[in-house]
Design an enzyme around this catalytic site. Structure first.
Site, PDB file in Angstrom:
ATOM      1  N   HIS A 139      44.333  28.880  16.559  1.00 51.02           N
ATOM      2  CA  HIS A 139      43.561  27.825  17.227  1.00 51.02           C
ATOM      3  C   HIS A 139      44.418  26.730  17.825  1.00 51.02           C
ATOM      4  CE1 HIS A 139      39.567  29.089  15.583  1.00 51.02           C
ATOM      5  NE2 HIS A 139      40.333  29.562  14.616  1.00 51.02           N
TER       6      HIS A 139
ATOM      7  N   LYS B 147      35.226  13.701  20.408  1.00 51.39           N
ATOM      8  CA  LYS B 147      36.106  14.723  19.838  1.00 51.39           C
ATOM      9  C   LYS B 147      37.096  13.994  18.947  1.00 51.39           C
ATOM     10  CE  LYS B 147      37.222  15.871  24.182  1.00 51.39           C
ATOM     11  NZ  LYS B 147      37.224  17.317  24.321  1.00 51.39           N
ATOM     12  N   ARG B 148      37.905  14.733  18.176  1.00 51.40           N
ATOM     13  CA  ARG B 148      38.930  14.057  17.390  1.00 51.40           C
ATOM     14  C   ARG B 148      39.831  13.207  18.302  1.00 51.40           C
ATOM     15  NH1 ARG B 148      39.325  15.389  11.838  1.00 51.40           N
ATOM     16  NH2 ARG B 148      41.136  14.031  11.914  1.00 51.40           N
TER      17      ARG B 148
ATOM     18  N   LYS C  45      44.501  14.955  23.693  1.00 52.56           N
ATOM     19  CA  LYS C  45      43.144  14.959  24.262  1.00 52.56           C
ATOM     20  C   LYS C  45      42.947  13.810  25.258  1.00 52.56           C
ATOM     21  CE  LYS C  45      41.121  17.072  20.074  1.00 52.56           C
ATOM     22  NZ  LYS C  45      40.494  18.331  20.506  1.00 52.56           N
TER      23      LYS C  45
ATOM     24  N   THR D 249      35.104  23.205  22.379  1.00 53.37           N
ATOM     25  CA  THR D 249      33.758  23.759  22.224  1.00 53.37           C
ATOM     26  C   THR D 249      32.715  22.699  22.559  1.00 53.37           C
ATOM     27  OG1 THR D 249      34.008  23.310  19.867  1.00 53.37           O
ATOM     28  CG2 THR D 249      34.227  25.597  20.563  1.00 53.37           C
TER      29      THR D 249
ATOM     30  N   LYS E  64      28.907  22.719  24.600  1.00 53.24           N
ATOM     31  CA  LYS E  64      27.649  22.075  24.180  1.00 53.24           C
ATOM     32  C   LYS E  64      27.109  21.193  25.303  1.00 53.24           C
ATOM     33  CE  LYS E  64      29.633  22.149  19.618  1.00 53.24           C
ATOM     34  NZ  LYS E  64      30.492  21.420  18.667  1.00 53.24           N
TER      35      LYS E  64
HETATM   36  C1  26Q Z   1      46.499  22.491   8.222  1.00 55.23           C
HETATM   37  C2  26Q Z   1      47.332  22.311   7.128  1.00 55.23           C
HETATM   38  C3  26Q Z   1      47.197  21.191   6.296  1.00 55.23           C
HETATM   39  C4  26Q Z   1      46.198  20.272   6.582  1.00 55.23           C
HETATM   40  C5  26Q Z   1      45.368  20.445   7.659  1.00 55.23           C
HETATM   41  C6  26Q Z   1      45.519  21.554   8.496  1.00 55.23           C
HETATM   42  C7  26Q Z   1      44.638  21.737   9.657  1.00 55.23           C
HETATM   43  C8  26Q Z   1      43.271  21.529   9.528  1.00 55.23           C
HETATM   44  C9  26Q Z   1      42.435  21.679  10.623  1.00 55.23           C
HETATM   45  C10 26Q Z   1      45.120  22.132  10.900  1.00 55.23           C
HETATM   46  C11 26Q Z   1      44.276  22.292  11.987  1.00 55.23           C
HETATM   47  C12 26Q Z   1      42.920  22.073  11.854  1.00 55.23           C
HETATM   48  C13 26Q Z   1      41.956  22.205  12.954  1.00 55.23           C
HETATM   49  C14 26Q Z   1      42.247  22.636  14.178  1.00 55.23           C
HETATM   50  C15 26Q Z   1      41.216  22.706  15.218  1.00 55.23           C
HETATM   51  O1  26Q Z   1      40.104  22.237  15.049  1.00 55.23           O
HETATM   52  N1  26Q Z   1      41.533  23.318  16.362  1.00 55.23           N
HETATM   53  C16 26Q Z   1      40.567  23.455  17.432  1.00 55.23           C
HETATM   54  O2  26Q Z   1      39.893  24.694  17.246  1.00 55.23           O
HETATM   55  C17 26Q Z   1      38.819  24.817  18.155  1.00 55.23           C
HETATM   56  C18 26Q Z   1      38.087  26.097  17.815  1.00 55.23           C
HETATM   57  O3  26Q Z   1      38.845  27.206  18.195  1.00 55.23           O
HETATM   58  C19 26Q Z   1      39.312  24.780  19.588  1.00 55.23           C
HETATM   59  O4  26Q Z   1      38.195  24.796  20.443  1.00 55.23           O
HETATM   60  C20 26Q Z   1      40.137  23.523  19.844  1.00 55.23           C
HETATM   61  O5  26Q Z   1      40.718  23.587  21.141  1.00 55.23           O
HETATM   62  C21 26Q Z   1      41.230  23.407  18.800  1.00 55.23           C
HETATM   63  O6  26Q Z   1      41.916  22.173  18.953  1.00 55.23           O
END
Ligand code: 26Q
Length: 831
Positions: free
Chosen positions: A373, A566-567, A572, A674, A678
């Site tokens: 991702h 979004k975050r 972004k 995503t 929406k």
């Molecule tokens: C990893 C290790 C330790 C702590 C946290 C994490 C961690 C947690 C969440 C790393 C990444 C995430 C989330 C990533 C994320 O949300 N990515 C998004 O995924 C979406 C679904 O595929 C995409 O549409 C977005 O582009 C992408 O940024």
């Protein structure tokens, strides 16, 4: 607690009669739960009303839940498992009512007891067990799998505390704990009988078994219990209810007993506490936080418990032949977070079941699949070898062995290419050695996919290029989607009714049919256009009320609603949005009001608590908002609001009310997005860069219905070598004035200098996000938006066109593709 093994006993089978779903029966049942179960009566706190209704609704899922489960097991079908550290579910009530088709009846039942269903629904806390896109995607996938009758079970962690609640103090983000389980969770069912033991620590022993074979065992461990809690996942009007199984950590009894016997009560309780820490809190970072021991514990806890559970179910219901395991099971890993599952399945096969290495590897690598991702290299998970050694010593041995086998394959293909071996090794060498989780995931999986066409392409060309050269057949794309049930049918009932009036309502179960709406685009459909506009206005009023109550800012529904939620992340580029707002503000101050359009700009999103820059950006947004919203010269032409605590239930109000969707990431950085989908489904137009799924959105809707701007991914990479941001400032008076106004402290008179690091970042030749390079293109695209907005009729047509072309972005399509190319599961027959 004592956990007895599940003992089968003889019983007289009984049938379950389906429960009545008319308003009167629902009402009676509701009253029963409220009075006899909860012991609450007229005038009780509203959360009990919600709870009693939730039990009433859950009862009506039970028969289908049991039947779905039994049918899948009886048919001995191949089963899918979606493993994810995050499931950002949001609220369940409205979704189940919609899926079961009993919303109207529930509405009436509540009215009969003088409650309003919408208000009852508002009592449910969001299940915020995720950070953002990746977690919400998992929830949309679960919805679509149930709606398509795919035998897929979700596996996750039942965090006691979900994503933090964000509030704003003096413009700064503050975090509060999200104790979403405080009042209990009426949807879940605890299944203590299926608890699993999870090992940590200890050491390994190597020995020769009775057959003279070398074996290993992992001993001296501290064990923790994983207790499953099941949440029903209902399909849309198809009597299918799948399961989301969430694990809670608890101390084992042995764990406590030793301490009790030693007479140290407090230490025993402390140990119990330690064990329960594992499922205590969701990590609130959406780019990997490296090296945190508790996070690795969470990952192994999920992977081990889920694999053991899947094997338990498989053993109980099939013949016990491990050669068939991969034919009957597939595990989809949501990013690298659960990737330790590769090594854990090997351990279970080798150590617990005596399977030989080659066979164990064949099984493992034929049932694991990995979705990536992110392209940001800094977000790739790496764990210090030393941490692995201490926490999961047996798994580290297995990873070493996997790596040794793998590097032999690499050196056969590229003899003597030691540089490549170093690059591809699962173990990264250096002063501190690390395990590269993405490499382990690729090596251990038969399928590796990205989440949008561009993203998958960039994975093959860049980050994963070595692996692509070795195994091109593993790589594939699966463009993300969102579920039209939650994001249109539930969130936007006005638009849903209007669409269904004209093209029927089959589109809710098959979004490709939304294409029929194209026939409503031409000019002659005046009445439809007026209704479309009216629905949007009503939705904007609803959002304006939320903005008023949560931001104390007045949004005029007649203005253009320009939204970025979004975050908060530098890539972004919420900053680019703010620069544009400041530019508009300056235009008002200078009286440059040609082609002016009144705008309400809404920005929302959480920053990781340790992400300094993201937090500064929130402060900047709030500071600019304070000035703009209170300057009498602005006079309602421009509003800016930062919506605190952006979450799933807020998006359900925001998306239907948005005119302009901001998707403005630096090209090549947003894997998919995503939120963009929406908004599109709800008839918003997009202003966006050529990034992630924006590209596919523009292809679907046509460039004439999309506001494209900015550098392309390949241009970004070229420019990076010789990036001179100050040149844009020198050559662009508007940009210069914007930067100067921020620099001079106009927005922060009482806190001088707080935005210097933001400005210095944008002006640095090493700014990875190249914000200033896209400023002029962005302003011009926004000009085109303003021009388009003034032709209300034309805008409405473009809006309808966006909805009509959104069929591809349903997760139903995404899941069909996963199933066709990766899972190969059989869809259950319709009842
Ligand atoms: C990893 C290790 C330790 C702590 C946290 C994490 C961690 C947690 C969440 C790393 C990444 C995430 C989330 C990533 C994320 O949300 N990515 C998004 O995924 C979406 C679904 O595929 C995409 O549409 C977005 O582009 C992408 O940024």
């Amino acid at each position: 607690m004592t956990i007895k093994p599940y003992t089968p006993y003889y019983y007289r089978p009984f049938t379950l009669e389906p429960l009545g779903c008319d308003a009167v029966t629902l009402g009676h049942n509701f009253k029963h739960y409220l009075s006899y179960h909860l012991g609450r009566f007229h005038g009780c706190a509203p959360n009990y009303i919600y709870e009693a209704l939730a039990y009433t609704v859950r009862d009506r899922l039970m028969v289908d839940w049991r039947n779905t489960w039994n049918t899948q097991l009886e048919q001995g079908t191949r089963r899918g498992h979606y493993m994810s550290l995050e499931f950002l579910i949001g609220r369940a009530m409205g979704n189940h009512l919609l899926n079961m088709g009993i919303k109207t009846a529930a509405d009436q039942a509540m009215l009969d007891y003088s409650h309003k269903l919408e208000e009852v629904i508002e009592e449910e806390p969001d299940a915020g067990l995720g950070n953002g896109g990746l977690g919400r995607l998992a929830a949309c996938f679960m919805d679509s799998c149930a709606s398509l009758r795919l035998p897929v079970m979700g596996y996750g962690i039942r965090y006691e505390y979900g994503m933090f609640r964000q509030y704003i103090e003096n413009g700064y983000q503050k975090e509060a704990a999200d104790h979403w389980l405080q009042n209990g969770n009426p949807w879940e069912i605890e299944r203590i009988e299926y608890a699993q033991h999870i090992q940590f620590g200890g050491h390994t022993e190597h020995y020769i078994d009775n057959n003279g074979r070398a074996r290993a065992r992992w001993v001296g461990t501290e064990d923790i219990l994983a207790i499953p809690f099941d949440m029903p996942v209902s399909g849309y009007r198809n009597q299918t209810v799948n399961t989301l199984r969430l694990w809670k950590a608890a101390a084992t009894e042995e764990f406590n007993l030793d301490e009790f016997n030693a007479g140290s009560y407090t230490e025993a309780v402390q140990a119990k506490n330690q064990a329960e820490h594992i499922s205590m809190v969701l990590y609130p970072n959406d780019s990997s936080e490296n090296g945190k021991e508790l996070r690795l514990r969470q990952q192994y806890f999920l992977a081990s418990a889920s694999l053991k559970d899947a094997i338990r179910i498989w053993v109980k219901h099939g013949e016990f032949d491990y050669q068939r395991f991969a034919a009957e099971n597939v595990f989809q890993m949501n990013d690298t977070h659960p990737t330790i599952a590769v090594a854990e399945l090997m351990r279970i096969l080798l150590d617990d079941n005596g399977v030989e290495w080659d066979e164990a590897w064949a099984i493992t690598s034929q049932c694991m699949a990995y979705t990536n991702h992110t392209l940001l290299p800094e977000a790739l998970e790496k764990w210090p070898v030393s941490l692995f050694e201490r926490l999961l010593p047996r798994l580290l041995e297995i990873i070493y062995e996997i790596n040794a086998h793998f590097l032999r394959v690499v050196s056969m293909k590229w003899p003597g290419d030691t540089d490549r071996q170093r690059r591809m090794s699962i173990i990264e060498e250096g002063p501190v050695r690390h395990v590269r989780m993405a490499w382990l995931a690729i090596v251990g999986s038969f399928s590796v996919n990205g989440v949008a066409a561009l993203h998958s392409q960039l994975l093959r060309d860049g980050l994963f290029h070595d692996f692509y050269q070795l195994w091109p057949e593993k790589f594939n794309n699966k463009t993300n989607g969102v579920t039209p049930r939650r994001w249109v049918a539930h969130a936007n009932p006005g638009m849903t009714a209007l669409i269904s009036e004209h093209i029927g309502d089959e589109w809710i179960a098959d979004l490709s049919l939304i294409e029929r709406l194209k026939s409503m685009v031409p000019m002659e459909n005046k009445v439809f256009h007026a209704n479309w506009h009216a629905v949007k206005m009503a939705n904007k009023q609803r959002l304006a009320a939320l903005v008023k109550s949560d931001c104390h800012v007045d949004f005029d529904p007649a203005a253009l609603f320009d939204v970025q939620v979004k975050r908060i992340h530098e890539y972004k580029r919420q900053l680019l949005n703010v620069l544009h707002v400041v530019h508009l503000y300056l235009r008002i101050k200078h009286g440059h009001l040609d082609n002016w359009v009144n705008r309400c700009v809404l920005i929302g999103g959480k920053a990781a608590p340790g992400y300094y820059m993201a937090k500064s950006i929130i402060k900047l947004i709030n500071s600019v908002a304070d000035v703009v919203n209170n300057d009498p010269d602005v006079n309602g032409r421009l509003k800016l609001a930062f919506l605190p605590n952006y979450r799933v239930s807020a998006m359900e109000i925001i998306a239907p009310a948005t005119d302009l969707s901001e998707q403005i990431s630096t090209a090549g950085k947003e894997a998919s997005g995503t939120g963009n989908m929406k908004f599109m489904m709800n008839g918003a137009l997009t202003i966006g860069t050529y990034d992630g799924a924006n590209i596919e959105i523009m292809d679907a809707v046509g460039a004439e219905n999309f506001f494209l701007f900015g550098l392309r991914a390949e241009q970004v990479e070229v420019l990076r070598h010789d990036y001179r941001p100050w040149q844009y400032v020198e050559q662009d008076q508007d940009l210069r004035e914007v930067i100067d106004l921020i620099r001079c402290g106009h927005f922060n008179p009482s806190e001088p200098g707080i935005f210097d690091s933001i400005l210095d970042g944008m002006l640095s030749p090493s700014d990875p996000w190249m914000t200033l390079a896209d400023f002029r293109g962005y302003v011009e695209a926004q000009q085109a938006v303003s021009t388009a907005w003034q032709d209300t009729e034309k805008w409405t047509q473009m809006s309808i066109m966006n909805t009509a072309c959104s069929g591809f972005f349903s997760t139903d399509r995404t899941m069909m593709e996963y199933n066709r190319d990766i899972w190969k599961l059989t869809q259950a027959e319709s009842a």
